[in-house]
Design a protein around this motif. Sequence first.
Motif, PDB file in Angstrom:
ATOM      1  N   VAL A   1       0.860  -1.177   0.000  1.00  0.00           N
ATOM      2  CA  VAL A   1       0.000   0.000   0.000  1.00  0.00           C
ATOM      3  C   VAL A   1       0.899   1.229   0.000  1.00  0.00           C
ATOM      4  O   VAL A   1       1.800   1.352   0.827  1.00  0.00           O
ATOM      5  CB  VAL A   1      -0.931   0.025   1.232  1.00  0.00           C
ATOM      6  CG1 VAL A   1      -1.767   1.296   1.252  1.00  0.00           C
ATOM      7  CG2 VAL A   1      -1.817  -1.214   1.258  1.00  0.00           C
TER       8      VAL A   1
ATOM      9  N   TYR B   1       0.948   5.197   0.456  1.00  0.00           N
ATOM     10  CA  TYR B   1       0.245   6.390   0.938  1.00  0.00           C
ATOM     11  C   TYR B   1       0.974   7.624   0.423  1.00  0.00           C
ATOM     12  O   TYR B   1       2.208   7.668   0.419  1.00  0.00           O
ATOM     13  CB  TYR B   1       0.208   6.412   2.469  1.00  0.00           C
ATOM     14  CG  TYR B   1      -0.693   5.359   3.059  1.00  0.00           C
ATOM     15  CD1 TYR B   1      -2.072   5.494   3.024  1.00  0.00           C
ATOM     16  CD2 TYR B   1      -0.168   4.220   3.668  1.00  0.00           C
ATOM     17  CE1 TYR B   1      -2.906   4.528   3.572  1.00  0.00           C
ATOM     18  CE2 TYR B   1      -0.992   3.258   4.222  1.00  0.00           C
ATOM     19  CZ  TYR B   1      -2.354   3.416   4.167  1.00  0.00           C
ATOM     20  OH  TYR B   1      -3.177   2.464   4.710  1.00  0.00           O
TER      21      TYR B   1
ATOM     22  N   VAL C   1      -2.830   6.299   9.899  1.00  0.00           N
ATOM     23  CA  VAL C   1      -2.391   5.068   9.225  1.00  0.00           C
ATOM     24  C   VAL C   1      -1.874   4.073  10.258  1.00  0.00           C
ATOM     25  O   VAL C   1      -2.160   2.876  10.180  1.00  0.00           O
ATOM     26  CB  VAL C   1      -1.328   5.385   8.151  1.00  0.00           C
ATOM     27  CG1 VAL C   1      -0.623   4.119   7.680  1.00  0.00           C
ATOM     28  CG2 VAL C   1      -1.969   6.105   6.961  1.00  0.00           C
TER      29      VAL C   1
ATOM     30  N   ARG D   1      -5.220   2.882  12.205  1.00  0.00           N
ATOM     31  CA  ARG D   1      -6.221   2.162  11.406  1.00  0.00           C
ATOM     32  C   ARG D   1      -5.637   1.027  10.573  1.00  0.00           C
ATOM     33  O   ARG D   1      -6.244  -0.033  10.465  1.00  0.00           O
ATOM     34  CB  ARG D   1      -6.977   3.138  10.518  1.00  0.00           C
ATOM     35  CG  ARG D   1      -7.878   4.057  11.327  1.00  0.00           C
ATOM     36  CD  ARG D   1      -8.648   5.062  10.515  1.00  0.00           C
ATOM     37  NE  ARG D   1      -9.433   4.450   9.452  1.00  0.00           N
ATOM     38  CZ  ARG D   1      -9.889   5.110   8.401  1.00  0.00           C
ATOM     39  NH1 ARG D   1      -9.637   6.404   8.258  1.00  0.00           N
ATOM     40  NH2 ARG D   1     -10.598   4.497   7.476  1.00  0.00           N
ATOM     41  N   HIS D   2      -4.485   1.224   9.955  1.00  0.00           N
ATOM     42  CA  HIS D   2      -3.937   0.204   9.067  1.00  0.00           C
ATOM     43  C   HIS D   2      -2.951  -0.713   9.788  1.00  0.00           C
ATOM     44  O   HIS D   2      -3.158  -1.929   9.835  1.00  0.00           O
ATOM     45  CB  HIS D   2      -3.251   0.862   7.861  1.00  0.00           C
ATOM     46  CG  HIS D   2      -2.770  -0.122   6.841  1.00  0.00           C
ATOM     47  ND1 HIS D   2      -2.180   0.267   5.675  1.00  0.00           N
ATOM     48  CD2 HIS D   2      -2.782  -1.479   6.791  1.00  0.00           C
ATOM     49  CE1 HIS D   2      -1.853  -0.794   4.955  1.00  0.00           C
ATOM     50  NE2 HIS D   2      -2.205  -1.866   5.628  1.00  0.00           N
TER      51      HIS D   2
ATOM     52  N   HIS E   1      -6.946  -2.040   8.599  1.00  0.00           N
ATOM     53  CA  HIS E   1      -7.810  -1.456   7.581  1.00  0.00           C
ATOM     54  C   HIS E   1      -7.065  -0.362   6.821  1.00  0.00           C
ATOM     55  O   HIS E   1      -6.682   0.652   7.420  1.00  0.00           O
ATOM     56  CB  HIS E   1      -9.074  -0.872   8.222  1.00  0.00           C
ATOM     57  CG  HIS E   1      -9.845  -1.876   9.013  1.00  0.00           C
ATOM     58  ND1 HIS E   1     -10.585  -2.874   8.421  1.00  0.00           N
ATOM     59  CD2 HIS E   1      -9.952  -2.052  10.355  1.00  0.00           C
ATOM     60  CE1 HIS E   1     -11.147  -3.611   9.371  1.00  0.00           C
ATOM     61  NE2 HIS E   1     -10.771  -3.142  10.549  1.00  0.00           N
ATOM     62  N   VAL E   2      -6.877  -0.551   5.541  1.00  0.00           N
ATOM     63  CA  VAL E   2      -6.195   0.433   4.715  1.00  0.00           C
ATOM     64  C   VAL E   2      -6.982   1.741   4.722  1.00  0.00           C
ATOM     65  O   VAL E   2      -8.202   1.738   4.606  1.00  0.00           O
ATOM     66  CB  VAL E   2      -6.037  -0.089   3.264  1.00  0.00           C
ATOM     67  CG1 VAL E   2      -5.447   0.978   2.354  1.00  0.00           C
ATOM     68  CG2 VAL E   2      -5.197  -1.366   3.247  1.00  0.00           C
TER      69      VAL E   2
ATOM     70  N   ARG F   1      -7.923   4.202   2.651  1.00  0.00           N
ATOM     71  CA  ARG F   1      -7.996   4.384   1.194  1.00  0.00           C
ATOM     72  C   ARG F   1      -7.892   5.835   0.747  1.00  0.00           C
ATOM     73  O   ARG F   1      -7.345   6.113  -0.312  1.00  0.00           O
ATOM     74  CB  ARG F   1      -9.291   3.779   0.652  1.00  0.00           C
ATOM     75  CG  ARG F   1      -9.404   2.296   0.887  1.00  0.00           C
ATOM     76  CD  ARG F   1      -8.978   1.492  -0.307  1.00  0.00           C
ATOM     77  NE  ARG F   1      -9.050   0.073   0.031  1.00  0.00           N
ATOM     78  CZ  ARG F   1      -8.058  -0.763  -0.171  1.00  0.00           C
ATOM     79  NH1 ARG F   1      -6.955  -0.354  -0.721  1.00  0.00           N
ATOM     80  NH2 ARG F   1      -8.176  -2.021   0.172  1.00  0.00           N
TER      81      ARG F   1
ATOM     82  N   THR G   1      -4.302   6.812  -0.171  1.00  0.00           N
ATOM     83  CA  THR G   1      -3.489   5.949  -1.023  1.00  0.00           C
ATOM     84  C   THR G   1      -3.250   6.545  -2.402  1.00  0.00           C
ATOM     85  O   THR G   1      -3.973   7.421  -2.856  1.00  0.00           O
ATOM     86  CB  THR G   1      -4.131   4.560  -1.208  1.00  0.00           C
ATOM     87  OG1 THR G   1      -5.373   4.710  -1.903  1.00  0.00           O
ATOM     88  CG2 THR G   1      -4.333   3.856   0.124  1.00  0.00           C
TER      89      THR G   1
END
Length: 121
Positions: free
Chosen positions: A86, A88, A99, A102-103, A108-109, A111, A114
């Motif tokens: 991924v 960013y 990030v 959450r990621h 969880h990406v 989005r 990104t």
Amino acid sequence: MKLQDLNSIKERVLSDVLETTETTRVLVGLATCGIASGARPVLRTLADGVQNKNLTDKIVVSQTGCIGLCQYEPIVEVIKPGEPKVTYVHMNPEKAEEVLTRHLIGGHVVRDYTLESSNLK
């Protein structure tokens, strides 16, 4: 050789190297363009966050050179074993903290931050 060919080779090599580890890698572009765009505070936020949350055995945050997308700096790449990389873009410390939460921790990406959500298309 085209840029697309070089990126394909890069992805293949990275995937071969990273398949042997269970550690998530977080790369922050710290070439001249990244530094000028504010990558140092992003790197600091991610590294300090991983350290403060005692995640250093699961997540490695490091700097890298030019990622090749200067107009999208600061750039952060997240490479989790068994998952697609991924990327960013246009990061800042606040986005980096999100990030991380959450990621990197939540799985969880984010989005909205990104490369795919940017105007590259």
